[in-house]
Write a protein that holds these residues in place. Sequence first.
Motif, PDB file in Angstrom:
ATOM      1  N   GLN A  23      -1.429   3.235  -3.782  1.00 52.49           N
ATOM      2  CA  GLN A  23      -0.851   4.483  -3.274  1.00 52.49           C
ATOM      3  C   GLN A  23      -0.073   4.291  -1.977  1.00 52.49           C
ATOM      4  N   ALA A  24       0.221   3.044  -1.629  1.00 56.13           N
ATOM      5  CA  ALA A  24       0.936   2.781  -0.377  1.00 56.13           C
ATOM      6  C   ALA A  24       2.285   3.494  -0.367  1.00 56.13           C
ATOM      7  N   GLY A  25       2.570   4.197   0.702  1.00 53.66           N
ATOM      8  CA  GLY A  25       3.829   4.915   0.838  1.00 53.66           C
ATOM      9  C   GLY A  25       3.705   6.408   0.651  1.00 53.66           C
ATOM     10  N   ARG A  26       2.620   6.870   0.041  1.00 54.22           N
ATOM     11  CA  ARG A  26       2.441   8.318  -0.108  1.00 54.22           C
ATOM     12  C   ARG A  26       2.069   8.954   1.227  1.00 54.22           C
ATOM     13  N   LEU A  27       2.422  10.229   1.385  1.00 52.19           N
ATOM     14  CA  LEU A  27       1.953  10.997   2.527  1.00 52.19           C
ATOM     15  C   LEU A  27       0.435  11.118   2.450  1.00 52.19           C
ATOM     16  N   LYS A  28      -0.225  11.038   3.602  1.00 53.77           N
ATOM     17  CA  LYS A  28      -1.687  11.077   3.632  1.00 53.77           C
ATOM     18  C   LYS A  28      -2.167  12.003   4.744  1.00 53.77           C
ATOM     19  N   ALA A  29      -3.164  12.807   4.406  1.00 58.38           N
ATOM     20  CA  ALA A  29      -3.813  13.648   5.410  1.00 58.38           C
ATOM     21  C   ALA A  29      -4.670  12.784   6.333  1.00 58.38           C
ATOM     22  N   ALA A  30      -5.109  13.378   7.442  1.00 57.73           N
ATOM     23  CA  ALA A  30      -5.977  12.660   8.382  1.00 57.73           C
ATOM     24  C   ALA A  30      -7.343  12.371   7.786  1.00 57.73           C
ATOM     25  N   SER A  31      -7.657  12.969   6.647  1.00 55.70           N
ATOM     26  CA  SER A  31      -8.945  12.750   5.984  1.00 55.70           C
ATOM     27  C   SER A  31      -8.948  11.502   5.116  1.00 55.70           C
ATOM     28  N   VAL A  32      -7.827  10.796   5.035  1.00 52.29           N
ATOM     29  CA  VAL A  32      -7.717   9.603   4.197  1.00 52.29           C
ATOM     30  C   VAL A  32      -7.927   8.359   5.052  1.00 52.29           C
ATOM     31  N   ILE A  33      -8.858   7.518   4.615  1.00 53.16           N
ATOM     32  CA  ILE A  33      -9.151   6.255   5.291  1.00 53.16           C
ATOM     33  C   ILE A  33      -8.605   5.123   4.434  1.00 53.16           C
ATOM     34  N   ASP A  34      -7.590   4.439   4.898  1.00 49.85           N
ATOM     35  CA  ASP A  34      -7.030   3.304   4.164  1.00 49.85           C
ATOM     36  C   ASP A  34      -7.840   2.044   4.459  1.00 49.85           C
ATOM     37  N   CYS A  35      -8.000   1.209   3.430  1.00 48.78           N
ATOM     38  CA  CYS A  35      -8.674  -0.066   3.666  1.00 48.78           C
ATOM     39  C   CYS A  35      -8.176  -1.115   2.676  1.00 48.78           C
ATOM     40  N   GLU A  65       8.164  10.348  -4.578  1.00 47.56           N
ATOM     41  CA  GLU A  65       6.984   9.756  -3.951  1.00 47.56           C
ATOM     42  C   GLU A  65       7.013   8.242  -4.119  1.00 47.56           C
ATOM     43  N   THR A  66       6.208   7.558  -3.337  1.00 52.45           N
ATOM     44  CA  THR A  66       6.186   6.105  -3.430  1.00 52.45           C
ATOM     45  C   THR A  66       4.758   5.623  -3.651  1.00 52.45           C
ATOM     46  N   THR A  67       4.618   4.608  -4.489  1.00 50.97           N
ATOM     47  CA  THR A  67       3.332   3.964  -4.751  1.00 50.97           C
ATOM     48  C   THR A  67       3.620   2.478  -4.870  1.00 50.97           C
ATOM     49  N   GLU A  68       3.586   1.801  -3.755  1.00 51.46           N
ATOM     50  CA  GLU A  68       4.137   0.454  -3.668  1.00 51.46           C
ATOM     51  C   GLU A  68       3.300  -0.603  -4.377  1.00 51.46           C
ATOM     52  N   GLY A  69       2.056  -0.270  -4.761  1.00 46.22           N
ATOM     53  CA  GLY A  69       1.217  -1.255  -5.411  1.00 46.22           C
ATOM     54  C   GLY A  69       1.180  -1.154  -6.916  1.00 46.22           C
ATOM     55  N   ALA A  70       2.057  -0.350  -7.511  1.00 43.11           N
ATOM     56  CA  ALA A  70       2.053  -0.175  -8.966  1.00 43.11           C
ATOM     57  C   ALA A  70       3.490  -0.073  -9.465  1.00 43.11           C
ATOM     58  N   PHE A  71       3.704  -0.487 -10.727  1.00 44.58           N
ATOM     59  CA  PHE A  71       5.071  -0.390 -11.257  1.00 44.58           C
ATOM     60  C   PHE A  71       5.455   1.055 -11.554  1.00 44.58           C
ATOM     61  N   ASP A  72       4.500   1.982 -11.373  1.00 42.76           N
ATOM     62  CA  ASP A  72       4.833   3.403 -11.453  1.00 42.76           C
ATOM     63  C   ASP A  72       5.934   3.770 -10.464  1.00 42.76           C
ATOM     64  N   GLU A  73       5.988   3.054  -9.355  1.00 45.82           N
ATOM     65  CA  GLU A  73       7.021   3.280  -8.342  1.00 45.82           C
ATOM     66  C   GLU A  73       8.412   3.237  -8.963  1.00 45.82           C
ATOM     67  N   ALA A  74       8.702   2.177  -9.717  1.00 49.78           N
ATOM     68  CA  ALA A  74      10.022   2.030 -10.330  1.00 49.78           C
ATOM     69  C   ALA A  74      10.229   3.051 -11.441  1.00 49.78           C
ATOM     70  N   ILE A  75       9.157   3.341 -12.191  1.00 50.39           N
ATOM     71  CA  ILE A  75       9.271   4.331 -13.272  1.00 50.39           C
ATOM     72  C   ILE A  75       9.619   5.702 -12.691  1.00 50.39           C
ATOM     73  N   ARG A  76       8.932   6.081 -11.616  1.00 48.05           N
ATOM     74  CA  ARG A  76       9.173   7.409 -11.033  1.00 48.05           C
ATOM     75  C   ARG A  76      10.626   7.580 -10.613  1.00 48.05           C
ATOM     76  N   HIS A  77      11.169   6.586  -9.918  1.00 42.71           N
ATOM     77  CA  HIS A  77      12.546   6.712  -9.455  1.00 42.71           C
ATOM     78  C   HIS A  77      13.527   6.633 -10.625  1.00 42.71           C
ATOM     79  N   SER A  78      13.185   5.890 -11.668  1.00 44.92           N
ATOM     80  CA  SER A  78      14.034   5.847 -12.862  1.00 44.92           C
ATOM     81  C   SER A  78      14.082   7.211 -13.543  1.00 44.92           C
ATOM     82  N   VAL A  79      12.923   7.860 -13.656  1.00 42.44           N
ATOM     83  CA  VAL A  79      12.889   9.197 -14.263  1.00 42.44           C
ATOM     84  C   VAL A  79      13.672  10.184 -13.409  1.00 42.44           C
ATOM     85  N   THR A  80      13.608  10.025 -12.097  1.00 39.00           N
ATOM     86  CA  THR A  80      14.420  10.879 -11.222  1.00 39.00           C
ATOM     87  C   THR A  80      15.897  10.776 -11.575  1.00 39.00           C
TER      88      THR A  80
END
Length: 395
Positions: free
Chosen positions: A315-327, A130-145
């Motif tokens: 949460q930028a980059g994650r899959l989102k349902a039509a019920s999600v309103i980005d702002c 998954e991707t979360t472009e606004g947090a350093f969790d993004e790099a951690i997740r791919h490192s753990v992968t």
Amino acid sequence: MSARRICVVTGTRAEYGLMRGLIAGLRDDDAFELQLAVTGMHLSPEFGLTWREIEADGFPIDERVEILLSSDTPVGVSKAMGLGMIGFAEAFARLKPDLVVVLGDRFEILAAASAALVAGIPIAHIHGGETTEGAFDEAIRHSVTKMSHLHFTAAAPYRDRVIQLGEAPERVFLVGGLGIDAIKGLPLLDRAELEAQLDLKFGERNLMVTFHPPTLEPGETTAQMQALLDALDSLGPETHLLFTMPNADTGGRELAAMVDRFVAARDNARVFTSLGQLRYLSCMRLMDGVVGNSSSGLIETPSFGIGTVNIGDRQAGRLKAASVIDCAPQQDAIEAALERLFSDDFRKGLAGVENPYGTGGATTAILDVLRRHPLSGLLKKSFHDIALATDTGER
């Protein structure tokens, strides 16, 4: 055949809630010997000592790995990661697990995975790709992968991304989101039960609010929170606000203090350090919407048929349902998103929303793989190269 010693690592209330059914499945199956290593916010009074909820659920804790310092600065978080590596190295030496199971992308999980990697213990990683472009969790997740040996992904594009990172396709399993299983597996509380347990009254309209630090935008964290609070304040007292506290990320304490001050000055707002999984999901079901930047607003909320206002890029980059309103994380943009959330046209469309994270079954699928997949030979991996189109264009 002897039972497989499976060590599950958990460091937060949210991650434990996702894995609770999996942990129960490991405990109740004779094919496994469950080991539970608890760390991070679970052991902190500031975050509700949620290890007590784990024990109340009937899960003995085998190791408590203390890592959190009384600091959420970059230095403090880095030191906590160092303490985590030391603590997990010692814990794994005592437990001697056959496999370590981790979920997600937090710094506690990076510390645990690093210690397991060096100790030569195979790792199973849940919710990779998954991707979360606004947090350093993004790099951690791919490192753990890259440190892990078995992968359980929540959607087809995420499976593709893990393979794109070089992981062998036969070790990458599409199982769906664990949060859907939690929703289906719990007998949720009704409105009266929740009001009694939480000592509150729901209003004409109700919103659940969770805003975590956008860790790749450190200079903007408090401004974004203030914009959110100002937008919420514009809704008026008829809208009741139920806040859950931010995680122990860089800058989280300052955001928590802002929430405390906001709630203390208003009768229509309440804040909870930890609701626990049952009350959290039960509350979500009764909400008119979820607001903030938590992954829960994208993964679990659509299954309740309610809308999410997703603020900023965490949460930028994650899959989102039509019920999600980005702002954008600005007051006027948040107010416009809230207006849409409450609009009749938007609410009419919620009934047909499909959750991109599936309809359930992840727990059973993960248990099946952990039960049957050979563990011998897991540690050595070959990088899986994917076919790339040749760029013949002129420069």
